[in-house]
Write a protein that holds these residues in place. Structure first.
Motif, PDB file in Angstrom:
ATOM      1  N   ASP A   1      -4.609  -0.665  -7.507  1.00 26.61           N
ATOM      2  CA  ASP A   1      -6.037   0.038  -7.836  1.00 26.61           C
ATOM      3  C   ASP A   1      -6.044   1.294  -7.060  1.00 26.61           C
ATOM      4  O   ASP A   1      -5.040   1.242  -6.111  1.00 26.61           O
ATOM      5  CB  ASP A   1      -7.061  -0.990  -7.032  1.00 26.61           C
ATOM      6  N   GLU A   2      -6.637   2.262  -7.297  1.00 27.12           N
ATOM      7  CA  GLU A   2      -6.619   3.417  -6.548  1.00 27.12           C
ATOM      8  C   GLU A   2      -7.725   3.408  -5.593  1.00 27.12           C
ATOM      9  O   GLU A   2      -8.942   3.301  -6.067  1.00 27.12           O
ATOM     10  CB  GLU A   2      -6.802   4.712  -7.383  1.00 27.12           C
ATOM     11  N   GLY A   3      -7.623   3.771  -4.469  1.00 28.39           N
ATOM     12  CA  GLY A   3      -8.475   3.544  -3.314  1.00 28.39           C
ATOM     13  C   GLY A   3      -8.776   5.230  -2.664  1.00 28.39           C
ATOM     14  O   GLY A   3      -7.802   5.908  -2.952  1.00 28.39           O
ATOM     15  N   PRO A   4      -9.566   5.484  -1.769  1.00 33.19           N
ATOM     16  CA  PRO A   4      -9.510   6.665  -1.210  1.00 33.19           C
ATOM     17  C   PRO A   4      -8.206   6.888  -0.247  1.00 33.19           C
ATOM     18  O   PRO A   4      -7.812   6.235   0.718  1.00 33.19           O
ATOM     19  CB  PRO A   4     -10.638   6.414   0.091  1.00 33.19           C
TER      20      PRO A   4
ATOM     21  N   GLU B   1     -10.401  -9.839   1.104  1.00 31.18           N
ATOM     22  CA  GLU B   1     -10.949  -8.440   1.201  1.00 31.18           C
ATOM     23  C   GLU B   1     -10.357  -7.874   0.034  1.00 31.18           C
ATOM     24  O   GLU B   1     -10.963  -6.920  -0.753  1.00 31.18           O
ATOM     25  CB  GLU B   1     -10.814  -7.665   2.403  1.00 31.18           C
ATOM     26  N   ASP B   2      -9.267  -7.979  -0.347  1.00 29.20           N
ATOM     27  CA  ASP B   2      -8.451  -7.112  -1.253  1.00 29.20           C
ATOM     28  C   ASP B   2      -8.967  -7.861  -2.577  1.00 29.20           C
ATOM     29  O   ASP B   2      -9.222  -7.089  -3.730  1.00 29.20           O
ATOM     30  CB  ASP B   2      -6.859  -7.629  -1.264  1.00 29.20           C
ATOM     31  N   VAL B   3      -9.207  -9.203  -2.866  1.00 29.17           N
ATOM     32  CA  VAL B   3      -9.756  -9.814  -3.986  1.00 29.17           C
ATOM     33  C   VAL B   3     -11.220  -8.966  -4.193  1.00 29.17           C
ATOM     34  O   VAL B   3     -11.560  -8.619  -5.377  1.00 29.17           O
ATOM     35  CB  VAL B   3      -9.923 -11.171  -3.812  1.00 29.17           C
ATOM     36  N   PHE B   4     -12.018  -9.097  -2.970  1.00 27.15           N
ATOM     37  CA  PHE B   4     -13.368  -8.480  -3.116  1.00 27.15           C
ATOM     38  C   PHE B   4     -13.216  -7.071  -3.742  1.00 27.15           C
ATOM     39  O   PHE B   4     -14.119  -6.692  -4.656  1.00 27.15           O
ATOM     40  CB  PHE B   4     -13.773  -8.452  -1.681  1.00 27.15           C
ATOM     41  N   LEU B   5     -12.440  -6.138  -2.984  1.00 22.86           N
ATOM     42  CA  LEU B   5     -12.226  -4.731  -3.641  1.00 22.86           C
ATOM     43  C   LEU B   5     -11.714  -4.634  -5.064  1.00 22.86           C
ATOM     44  O   LEU B   5     -12.330  -3.933  -5.997  1.00 22.86           O
ATOM     45  CB  LEU B   5     -11.422  -4.139  -2.624  1.00 22.86           C
TER      46      LEU B   5
ATOM     47  N   ARG C   1     -13.003  -0.395  -5.803  1.00 19.88           N
ATOM     48  CA  ARG C   1     -12.794   0.453  -4.564  1.00 19.88           C
ATOM     49  C   ARG C   1     -13.642   1.565  -4.285  1.00 19.88           C
ATOM     50  O   ARG C   1     -13.795   1.929  -3.198  1.00 19.88           O
ATOM     51  CB  ARG C   1     -11.365   0.592  -4.334  1.00 19.88           C
ATOM     52  N   ALA C   2     -14.283   2.028  -5.270  1.00 27.10           N
ATOM     53  CA  ALA C   2     -15.344   3.113  -5.209  1.00 27.10           C
ATOM     54  C   ALA C   2     -16.575   2.725  -4.395  1.00 27.10           C
ATOM     55  O   ALA C   2     -16.936   1.697  -4.458  1.00 27.10           O
ATOM     56  CB  ALA C   2     -15.571   3.708  -6.611  1.00 27.10           C
TER      57      ALA C   2
ATOM     58  N   GLU D   1       0.815  -1.144   0.131  1.00 30.58           N
ATOM     59  CA  GLU D   1      -0.050   0.023  -0.020  1.00 30.58           C
ATOM     60  C   GLU D   1       0.761   1.160  -0.035  1.00 30.58           C
ATOM     61  O   GLU D   1       1.822   1.351   0.889  1.00 30.58           O
ATOM     62  CB  GLU D   1      -0.850  -0.018   1.292  1.00 30.58           C
ATOM     63  N   ILE D   2       0.618   1.971  -1.059  1.00 36.14           N
ATOM     64  CA  ILE D   2       1.526   3.374  -1.037  1.00 36.14           C
ATOM     65  C   ILE D   2       0.445   4.612  -0.674  1.00 36.14           C
ATOM     66  O   ILE D   2      -0.823   4.674  -1.231  1.00 36.14           O
ATOM     67  CB  ILE D   2       1.817   3.542  -2.355  1.00 36.14           C
TER      68      ILE D   2
END
Ligand SMILES: Nc1ncnc2c1ncn2[C@@H]1O[C@H](COP(=O)(O)OP(=O)(O)O)[C@@H](O)[C@H]1O
Ligand SMILES: [Mg+2]
Lengths: 303, 254
Positions: free
Chosen positions: A255-258, A290-294, A299-300, A232-233
């Motif tokens: 992926d870009e999350g919040p 959870e990572d798979v799910f998102l 991720r939005a 995670e960055i």
């Protein structure tokens, strides 16, 4: 052997397509986790299996019987723990179980025996005379599970059984479900709690927008879709764009999350060499369901 | 459409169990109120009215009160009662996930509503008999008649319950349908005192037939139109019974 077989099931509510050609075989004795964001169609799919809602297209068979012609027989085989509390508030704890037994045509004596049994199983043996208003949320959930078991079902279907429970109650429910699975009951477990699916399910199906988008044992799903570890960055102001460009050039899956960028299938930190990432803003952790799910459902936020 | 099975008994039993637990809170509406009405109208108003159709006013009004409170019992049970079980408690959803189908649930509700009618009618009948008002041994049939009219009013009520958008719509049901019948079905005054048009409308009102039948058995005086009344009740019951089954399946199984 498939105990529930769902083929090409389409469900429309007026023009809205809630299930869009679902195929699924659920094996005798397994625990199948059904994951998906709100509105994915999990509850709708369950309602197809239990005859609570007619199919628009396709076929569902349970224990070799067609849902369209053998609804009653199928309902007699299945236990259901629905998403919303529909215990009978006019009756007390034991009254709920005895009345429910009658719907299955279980003789009174046998019903009393089974009621005591299932109350013991869910740890409510001290509360047979309690009114429902006196029960906590967790106790009501456990009573719903007890009620779902009163007909000694070969298949138990649970729709988000631990929503709103405190951790103690949640673990107790999981423990009971594991015991049931070990005793040979087929479980279909709808959930949004990844930990629950990872703990209990032999296989996990992820649903999104009315379709099943993947189906495998949870550990396999993780390795195949995101790898064993994720990084995670947390980019500082102004560095986000260049980092994303560089990752794209280096063909890193992310992926870009919040506030965060999450990368998949990256094994060591070399992949991020030379990027403008502040110290402490790059973290590695084991990948989870959870990572798979998102990753698969986005991720939005889904409304 | 699908027909109900014997399993409707299971739903009837469920409602009976709840009633046996909660009945003290319902006694005022279905026992005290009609008895107060019977005494007030019978002795109070009766003193002014004198004889009606050749009998004491209280003897005239008693069978009317039996029929109307039998109507109220079934109507409340299968409007507010059924609606609460269906929408707020989700009891119907829970039941139809078992081998009991929607049609069994609705039939169970209807038979339970009819049972409430019979209980109410019987209690008032017993009190009326204690006052020496019922003259004929045909009065023994009144509980059965109250049950039959209960089937009719329960079926009508559940048909309405299946189509309304919210619980507030029952206000209309009671103020536009049930209450007018209470006053224009020959409960308190003979129908022939009304204008022609009201008499005709009244003739098809379901309560009118029920009042005719129960009054006939209460007084032991039979006119040939009791057969018509019986036929009308059977017809209305059949139509609304089928309608409630079809509409409820459409509402609950989506
Ligand atoms: N009775 C219904 N009428 C119309 N739309 C419905 C109905 N039930 C569910 N839906 C819609 O179908 C979709 C799937 O719902 P559901 O199966 O409850 O999802 P999930 O259980 O995965 O959260 C949602 O968009 C929901 O709004
Ligand atoms: Mg759901």
């Amino acid at each position: 052997m498939a105990v529930i077989s769902i083929s090409n099931v389409v469900k429309k509510y007026k023009d809205f397509v809630a299930l869009n050609g679902v195929n699924l075989e659920i094996k005798q004795g397994e625990c199948l986790g059904l994951l998906g964001p709100n509105g994915a169609g999990k509850t709708t799919l369950i309602r197809m299996i239990t005859g609570s809602s007619p199919l628009t297209e396709g076929e569902v068979s349970v224990g070799g019987m067609d849902i369209k012609t053998s609804e009653r027989q199928i309902k007699a085989l299945i236990g259901i723990v629905p998403q919303l509390d529909n215990l009978d508030p006019d009756l007390n704890v034991i009254g709920n179980l005895l009345t429910f037994s009658r719907y299955f045509n279980i003789p009174h004596k046998e019903a009393k025996k089974r009621s005591t049994e299932v109350l013991q199983l869910v740890g409510l043996e001290n509360r047979p005379k309690s009114n429902l208003g006196e029960l906590s949320g967790g106790m009501k959930r456990r009573l719903m599970i007890a009620r779902g078991l009163i007909n000694r079902p070969r298949i138990l279907i649970l729709d988000e059984p631990t929503v709103g429970l405190d951790p103690q109650a949640k673990h107790l429910v999981w423990h009971k479900l594991r015991e049931l699975r070990n005793s040979g009951v087929t479980l279909v477990l709808c959930t949004q709690v990844m930990e629950e699916a990872a703990e209990l399910a032999d296989r996990v199906a992820i649903m999104d927008k009315g379709s099943i988008i993947c189906l495998a044992p949870p550990a396999e799903l993780v390795v195949q879709n995101v790898g064993r570890t994720v990084w995670e960055i947390e980019p500082e102001d102004g560095h986000r764009e260049p980092i994303i460009k560089a990752l794209e050039q280096r063909r890193v899956e992310f992926d870009e999350g919040p506030g965060k960028i999450t990368t998949y299938h990256v094994n060591d930190a070399d992949a991020f060499k030379g990027l403008a990432i502040a110290t402490g803003k790059l973290k590695q952790r084991p990948a989870t369901l959870e990572d798979v799910f998102l990753k698969l459902t986005g991720r939005a936020l889904i409304e | 459409m699908k027909w109900p099975s014997w399993r409707f008994i299971r739903v009837w039993q469920r409602n009976r169990d709840v009633f046996l637990k909660l009945w003290p809170s319902e006694v005022t509406g279905f026992v005290v109120e009609p008895l107060v009405l019977l005494l007030a109208m019978g002795f109070g108003l009766g003193a002014y009215v004198g004889m009606v159709n050749g009998q004491e006013y209280i003897e005239f009004v008693a069978p009317g009160i039996i029929a109307s409170y039998a109507m109220f019992s079934a109507s409340f049970e299968c409007t507010y009662g059924s609606y609460l079980r269906m929408s707020y408690q989700r009891t119907f959803d829970a039941i139809i996930a078992t081998p009991v189908n929607v049609e069994d649930v609705i039939t169970g509700e209807i038979f339970w509503g009819a049972t409430r009618s019979m209980l109410t009618g019987t209690v008032i009948l017993i009190v009326a008999t204690a006052f020496g008002l019922a003259e004929s041994s045909w009065a023994l049939l009144i509980p059965l008649l109250a049950f039959l009219q209960g089937l009719m009013f329960s079926s009508i009520a559940l048909t309405f319950t299946a189509i309304i958008p919210s619980i507030h719509s029952f206000n209309h049901y009671f103020s536009l349908f049930i209450s007018p019948m209470f006053f224009f079905s020959g409960v308190f005054f003979p129908l022939d005192s009304f204008p022609d048009i009201v008499q005709r409308l009244s003739w098809i009102a379901p309560l009118t037939s029920a009042v005719k039948l129960i009054r006939a058995c209460f007084n032991g005086e039979f006119h040939p139109d009791i057969w018509l009344a019986l036929g009308l009740i059977a017809l209305i019951t059949l139509v609304f019974f089928v309608a409630s089954l079809v509409l409820m399946r459409r509402k609950l199984i989506v």
